[in-house]
Scaffold this motif. Structure first.
Motif, PDB file in Angstrom:
ATOM      1  N   TYR A  14       0.815  -1.214   0.000  1.00 30.11           N
ATOM      2  CA  TYR A  14       0.000   0.000   0.000  1.00 30.11           C
ATOM      3  C   TYR A  14       0.852   1.268   0.000  1.00 30.11           C
ATOM      4  N   MET A  15       2.056   1.189   0.531  1.00 32.03           N
ATOM      5  CA  MET A  15       2.924   2.366   0.619  1.00 32.03           C
ATOM      6  C   MET A  15       3.993   2.245  -0.468  1.00 32.03           C
ATOM      7  N   LYS A  16       3.648   2.559  -1.704  1.00 27.57           N
ATOM      8  CA  LYS A  16       4.513   2.263  -2.846  1.00 27.57           C
ATOM      9  C   LYS A  16       5.467   3.399  -3.199  1.00 27.57           C
ATOM     10  N   THR A  17       5.224   4.569  -2.671  1.00 32.11           N
ATOM     11  CA  THR A  17       6.114   5.700  -2.958  1.00 32.11           C
ATOM     12  C   THR A  17       6.652   6.263  -1.658  1.00 32.11           C
ATOM     13  N   GLU A  18       7.736   7.009  -1.780  1.00 31.92           N
ATOM     14  CA  GLU A  18       8.339   7.590  -0.583  1.00 31.92           C
ATOM     15  C   GLU A  18       7.394   8.563   0.109  1.00 31.92           C
ATOM     16  N   SER A  19       6.604   9.295  -0.665  1.00 29.58           N
ATOM     17  CA  SER A  19       5.689  10.273  -0.065  1.00 29.58           C
ATOM     18  C   SER A  19       4.529   9.601   0.654  1.00 29.58           C
TER      19      SER A  19
END
Length: 868
Positions: free
Chosen positions: A654-659
């Motif tokens: 679910y948390m695929k990007t650094e942001s």
């Protein structure tokens, strides 16, 4: 006149000295009789008779007369591996002579018996073996879980007790029993009186075997205390390999030298078969597998017994407690149906996932097992016992229930023995060319996946029928109970113990019902909270059902207080079991439930019934931004290494990007039955990942911690000797521990009314050992306190993994990192040596290793399913 010395009073009368014997017996002497019209006499250890073992009925290979040992035989093929039942003293000499005649100069003798055996001098001068038996269980061995040294000392103590009991009579007689030698005598035992005055009249096994080494120094003797049906301990395996490692030429493929290896158990069948398989695997790695990878399809010619005759076909059925096998025909252990039964076992499939080239290694084991199946086929033991278990009907007969549980236990033990041989073969593949540089214990501790599979063989609960609940063998118990909602969150969201880790989108709660799930999800997705998605993670591995706005779990009627856990089940397996229960309940007009365990049961007529998956599906119709995952965790008080990885992969999905780590993109809500142990650990693991991706706030660096002043401060801070031993080995170990402590303290801030701190509970539980009023409670609390310590250590290791691997985007899983990196730093050595040094002197060692702790985690409940 009476004078005394250090031995006994001496009475001088009529110029003669009479020495009075003073018994060293401390326990009350109990008398008993083998049967009607038979003499009464003192019993060994107050309950046992000494019964002769050389019974022609168990001598299927007819070798007793020639070598004075039943079932003496050689493994098929070229391996110089031999086995027999218990020989007499003269029988040991004859077998050693026979091996020398066959050209074997070096002989390793392995006594596989853990039970005490005493050798009584007969009329012909030979010493015949006798063992302890109960009157009503004459064919059941007196088994004790001792090490080799302890077994030797115990045997000597039994011999001394027998001599002391004999000295109670003026004639110094003691009674020994044997099977009737006259045909048609039925089951009546024959007895004889023997005068016992000195130790020389009654020898121990150590004296029988070790004295051969003085006459022939190249005969080496060791005692390996093998269990009756299951796998040996790692210490026993190391003890088996020790004499080979002391003679490097026996492990060198360039030198043909290999000793004759002779295994002895009670009848030459069950335990000796395991010993033969271990010896043949060792020989095969030195000389090469004769038919590598074939699974043994090309058999060697039938082996010959000591008289040169072909060995007859013998049953390979399971032996139970006696190692006796019937003689009716049975399928050859290489039979494809039996191999298929082994291949299809869930535990075998799980083990194959943990071993490189697992199926090839398994085929080699199958080939070796076939070579060692003259009397007892391990494949058939598993297959035949499984058939009996699966065909055994469920009834209301208590004895039948006990027998079914016995069969289930046998299935697990035979399976464990088979899995051990595969693991042992994998060890030899890895270490043989290196001269077994790592011991088997050291190698196995670096493969926790193998240990985990072998400690969790109870994989068949998911096959149990749902009708157990409506028939009364299982029962439904409410998830909610008085005192559950310590945090008082029911008032707000209709779910007990709902809380958040401060500053993170990580939440925890108890099991929600329909209204509670709806309220929690709507709360998280509201504008005030601002999350784009709510991910609800169900950590339960027990069956859950909801009807009429309340959730219930399944417990065994004979063991109320703990849910029936379904070990090794996937989320899909759990949902299938819950759907089956839902269907069963819908087919009944009413169902009996426990609202509170202390109160009478209540009969309810369900109006609406749902599984957890149904609740999610229903809620998703209203809230599209909700996701639901079922991740069954196998144990309340700790995660397996792969379970850390499953939760991490869920988050990374679910948390695929650094942001996304810094934005309120998704909220993770973990729940178990109570919202306490499993939920808190999942929240801690998730928080560690989040803090590393976001950066730790104030409080995680040196000098930023809150000062603590309380008794035993160092222990409440987790500064145990073994914990600090690990911290010193880790890169930035003290900082990694500080970060874990910060996470646990932050987690505790939102749940302080629970009085449940994942670190402080270690010392709290340990202190409760002193107040326990019985030994079983003390044992349970001791294991739990070490489980909590193991959990704390794994959190420190997991935090170190995240810190070290985050720059690689976690290309290596936690379990692989543990095996490839942490193990080299001694992490597994620490985990296999847990104790409370400094609090105990000497430290208690029973639950020192992971294997000892893990194997004792399963609740003892009856089994009613199919063995898978």
């Amino acid at each position: 006149m009476v004078r005394t010395n250090k031995v006994a009073p001496v009475i001088i009368k009529d110029c003669r000295e009479e020495f009075q014997h003073i018994s060293d017996l401390k326990d009350i002497v109990i008398y008993g009789s083998m049967g009607d019209n038979m003499p009464e006499h003192p019993l060994v250890k107050g309950n046992y008779f000494l019964v002769g073992e050389q019974n022609p009925k168990v001598d299927a290979l007819r070798t007793l007369k020639e070598v004075k040992a039943p079932n003496f035989h050689k493994a098929q093929g070229k391996a110089p591996v031999y086995a027999s039942g218990q020989p007499s003293v003269d029988g040991v000499k004859r077998i050693m002579g026979k091996l020398r005649e066959e050209g074997h100069q070096d002989v390793f003798v392995f006594n596989l018996r853990q039970e005490p055996v005493l050798f009584l001098k007969g009329d012909d001068g030979d010493f015949l073996p006798h063992s302890l038996r109960e009157q009503d269980k004459l064919r059941r061995l007196f088994l004790v879980n001792f090490s080799a040294l302890e077994a030797d000392e115990h045997e000597a103590a039994i011999r001394k007790e027998v001599l002391d009991l004999a000295a109670l009579s003026d004639e110094k007689w003691f009674y020994f029993y044997s099977e009737p030698s006259t045909p048609g005598s039925g089951h009546v035992m024959e007895y004889q009186q023997k005068v016992l005055t000195v130790e020389d009249d009654l020898l121990t096994a150590t004296e029988v075997y070790c004295r051969n080494s003085f006459a022939k120094p190249r005969i080496r003797t060791r005692r390996l205390c093998l269990p009756q049906n299951s796998a040996p301990s790692t210490e026993t395996v190391d003890n088996f390999l020790a004499p080979f490692k002391e003679n490097p030429r026996f492990l060198s493929s360039s030198v043909p030298d290999f000793p004759a290896v002779y295994f002895v158990c009670g009848t030459g069948q069950g335990r000796s078969t395991l010993g033969k398989a271990m010896g043949c695997l060792l020989y095969a790695h030195k000389m090469g597998f004769l038919d590598e990878g074939s699974g043994g399809s090309n058999r060697s010619p039938p082996s010959r017994n000591s008289s040169g005759r072909s060995t007859p076909e013998i049953s390979r059925s399971g032996s139970g407690q006696t190692e006796h096998h019937n003689t009716k025909k049975s399928n050859w252990p290489g039979n494809s149906d039996q191999k298929g039964a082994l291949r299809d076992l869930k535990a075998v499939q799980l083990l194959m996932e943990e071993i490189d080239n697992g199926w090839k290694i398994k085929k080699e084991v199958d080939w070796v097992v076939e070579q060692c199946s003259t009397l007892c086929g391990l494949s058939a033991c598993v297959a035949d016992t499984k058939v009996k278990l699966d065909s055994f009907p469920i009834s209301n007969n208590i004895e039948a229930d006990h027998y079914r549980d016995h069969l289930y236990q046998l299935c697990q033990e035979y399976t464990e023995r088979y899995l051990f041989l595969i693991a042992f073969n994998a060890y030899l593949h890895d270490q043989f060319q290196q001269g077994l540089a790592l011991s088997y214990s050291q190698w196995l501790e670096r493969h926790p996946g193998i240990v985990c599979v072998m400690c969790n063989l109870d994989l068949s609960k998911k096959t149990e029928p749902a009708s157990l609940v409506t028939s009364g063998r299982r029962c439904l118990v409410s998830d909610s109970y008085i005192g559950l909602d310590v945090l008082g969150s029911m008032r707000d969201v209709q779910v007990a113990n709902f809380r958040r880790v401060m500053g993170l989108p990580v939440y925890g709660m108890a099991q929600p019902a329909r209204d509670g799930l709806s309220r929690v999800v709507n709360y998280l997705l509201s504008k005030k909270q601002g999350y784009g998605e709510a991910v609800v993670v169900n950590l339960r591995n027990d069956i859950v059902i909801e009807f009429d706005e309340a959730t219930y779990h399944v417990e065994d009627s004979s063991n109320l207080g703990e849910p029936v856990s379904v070990y090794g089940a996937s989320g899909r397996d759990m949902e299938a079991s819950e759907q089956a229960l839902l269907k069963e309940i819908k087919g009944k007009k009413s169902v009996t439930v426990h609202e509170e365990l202390g109160d009478p049961t209540v009969s309810k007529t369900p109006v609406s019934t749902f599984t957890p998956d149904d609740l999610w599906q229903q809620q998703r119709l209203q809230t599209l931004d909700m996701c639901y995952r079922r991740l069954p965790i196998n144990y309340d008080h700790g995660f397996q290494e792969k379970e850390f990885g499953v939760i991490q992969q869920l988050m990374l999905g679910y948390m695929k990007t650094e942001s996304s780590w810094k934005d309120n993109q998704a909220a993770f809500v973990f729940h178990c039955r109570t919202g306490k142990s499993r939920t808190s650990l999942a929240m801690a693991a998730a928080s560690i990942v989040f803090f590393h991706m976001r950066g730790f706030p104030y409080g995680a660096k040196p000098g930023e911690q809150e000062l603590v002043s309380c008794p035993n401060r160092s222990y409440t801070l987790g500064e145990f000797v073994v914990v600090m031993r690990l911290v010193r080995r880790l890169p930035d170990g003290y900082q990694r521990k500080r970060e874990v402590d910060f996470v646990l303290d932050r987690l505790f801030e939102t749940m302080s009314p629970m009085h449940f701190h994942l670190r402080e509970v270690i010392f709290v539980t340990y202190n409760k050992i002193k107040s326990a009023n019985c030994e079983s409670i003390r044992e349970r609390r001791r294991r739990q306190s070490l489980d909590f310590m193991e959990r704390y250590i794994y959190l420190i290791l997991y935090n170190t993994y995240i810190a070290e691997e985050k720059h690689t985007n976690f290309t290596r899983s936690f379990s692989h990192w543990m095996k490839e990196v942490a193990s080299e730093a001694g992490a597994y050595d620490v985990l296999d040596n847990l104790d409370f040094t400094g609090l105990e002197n000497p430290p208690f060692t029973h639950y020192r290793t992971r294997r000892q702790r893990w194997v004792d985690r399963h609740a003892d409940v009856p089994f009613y399913g199919q063995y898978v």
